[in-house]
Design a protein around this motif. Structure first.
Motif, PDB file in Angstrom:
ATOM      1  N   MET A 148       0.861  -1.171   0.000  1.00 40.63           N
ATOM      2  CA  MET A 148       0.000   0.000   0.000  1.00 40.63           C
ATOM      3  C   MET A 148       0.901   1.225   0.000  1.00 40.63           C
ATOM      4  O   MET A 148       1.791   1.348   0.846  1.00 40.63           O
ATOM      5  CB  MET A 148      -0.910  -0.022   1.236  1.00 40.63           C
ATOM      6  N   GLY A 149       0.709   2.124  -0.961  1.00 36.48           N
ATOM      7  CA  GLY A 149       1.551   3.313  -1.042  1.00 36.48           C
ATOM      8  C   GLY A 149       0.802   4.499  -1.612  1.00 36.48           C
ATOM      9  O   GLY A 149      -0.205   4.348  -2.313  1.00 36.48           O
ATOM     10  N   ALA A 150       1.293   5.695  -1.295  1.00 35.71           N
ATOM     11  CA  ALA A 150       0.707   6.938  -1.798  1.00 35.71           C
ATOM     12  C   ALA A 150       1.831   7.898  -2.172  1.00 35.71           C
ATOM     13  O   ALA A 150       2.900   7.887  -1.555  1.00 35.71           O
ATOM     14  CB  ALA A 150      -0.201   7.570  -0.746  1.00 35.71           C
ATOM     15  N   PRO A 151       1.597   8.731  -3.193  1.00 32.94           N
ATOM     16  CA  PRO A 151       2.656   9.634  -3.660  1.00 32.94           C
ATOM     17  C   PRO A 151       2.827  10.852  -2.772  1.00 32.94           C
ATOM     18  O   PRO A 151       1.885  11.317  -2.121  1.00 32.94           O
ATOM     19  CB  PRO A 151       2.150  10.053  -5.048  1.00 32.94           C
ATOM     20  N   LEU A 152       4.075  11.351  -2.758  1.00 32.34           N
ATOM     21  CA  LEU A 152       4.410  12.612  -2.095  1.00 32.34           C
ATOM     22  C   LEU A 152       4.503  13.674  -3.188  1.00 32.34           C
ATOM     23  O   LEU A 152       5.517  13.778  -3.879  1.00 32.34           O
ATOM     24  CB  LEU A 152       5.747  12.487  -1.360  1.00 32.34           C
ATOM     25  N   ILE A 153       3.434  14.427  -3.380  1.00 28.63           N
ATOM     26  CA  ILE A 153       3.392  15.442  -4.443  1.00 28.63           C
ATOM     27  C   ILE A 153       3.557  16.805  -3.794  1.00 28.63           C
ATOM     28  O   ILE A 153       2.711  17.236  -3.008  1.00 28.63           O
ATOM     29  CB  ILE A 153       2.081  15.351  -5.246  1.00 28.63           C
ATOM     30  N   LEU A 188       3.245  14.151   5.529  1.00 27.31           N
ATOM     31  CA  LEU A 188       4.687  14.249   5.292  1.00 27.31           C
ATOM     32  C   LEU A 188       4.992  15.325   4.258  1.00 27.31           C
ATOM     33  O   LEU A 188       5.982  16.054   4.391  1.00 27.31           O
ATOM     34  CB  LEU A 188       5.256  12.904   4.848  1.00 27.31           C
ATOM     35  N   THR A 189       4.160  15.458   3.248  1.00 32.60           N
ATOM     36  CA  THR A 189       4.366  16.515   2.259  1.00 32.60           C
ATOM     37  C   THR A 189       4.354  17.884   2.929  1.00 32.60           C
ATOM     38  O   THR A 189       5.196  18.739   2.637  1.00 32.60           O
ATOM     39  CB  THR A 189       3.287  16.446   1.167  1.00 32.60           C
TER      40      THR A 189
END
Length: 200
Positions: A148-153, A188-189
């Protein structure tokens, strides 16, 4: 059951084309990210593992050729390098004696490159359910079964990398898991942006 594509089918593209990689590398350099482990990012990975209940969690920055785990959590609360994670998964030692080893992984291993190119979260409760993802080297070489992952935009629109969790067993992450990983990526972004602004 093994997946056999039709003879006329084009081969599956296991690692997506990443046209944004040069701009990402430049942005990561300007932020001072992706070159060394950072205690704050290790702590973030620890918390990510805690809130998701996952044994492995990463803050991953990706360039043209490789991935770098600037934040890493392995079972037992250690921060072993990815080679140590590989050994721990194969041997069942959960990272024992693996500290200080490289945190790099090839770009064609794992699922974070897909998240970065898609610019969307990805939830694989059992990677073996998806022919496109089941053939990834991390399945046979490391034993990864769920991701499970999500982008840091960031504010410039650049997908810098991901926050992600993995397990060696299938996991029912569900919608709650998806919302959690997206929320952690957003958090985190914001922290990275505050750091760029001199706030932390």
């Amino acid at each position: 059951m093994r997946y056999h594509p039709p003879a006329s089918a084009a081969p599956l593209l296991l690692t997506p084309v990443d046209n944004e990689a040069p701009a990402r590398m430049q942005r990561l350099r300007s932020l001072g990210l992706g070159q060394r482990p950072e205690p704050a990012l290790d702590a973030f990975a620890d918390r990510l593992a805690e809130v998701t209940g996952a044994p492995y969690a990463m803050v991953n920055f990706i360039d043209e050729d490789r991935q770098f785990f600037a934040g890493l959590h392995v079972p037992g609360g250690g921060h072993a390098g990815i080679e140590g994670v590989h050994r721990a998964l194969r041997a069942g030692t959960h990272g024992a004696g693996a500290h200080g080893v490289s945190r790099y992984m090839a770009r064609d291993h794992g699922y974070c490159p897909h998240v970065v190119v898609r610019r969307k979260a990805l939830v694989l409760e059992d990677v073996c359910d998806f022919p496109r993802f089941a053939g990834n080297p991390v399945v046979d070489e490391i034993g990864i079964r769920s991701y499970m992952g999500a982008p840091l935009i960031d504010r410039t629109g650049t997908a810098l990398g991901t926050v992600c969790v993995v397990d060696t067993e299938p996991r029912r992450w569900g919608r709650a898991g998806l919302e959690t990983i997206k929320s952690m990526a957003a958090e985190l972004t914001e922290q990275l942006q505050a750091r760029e602004d001199g706030g932390i």
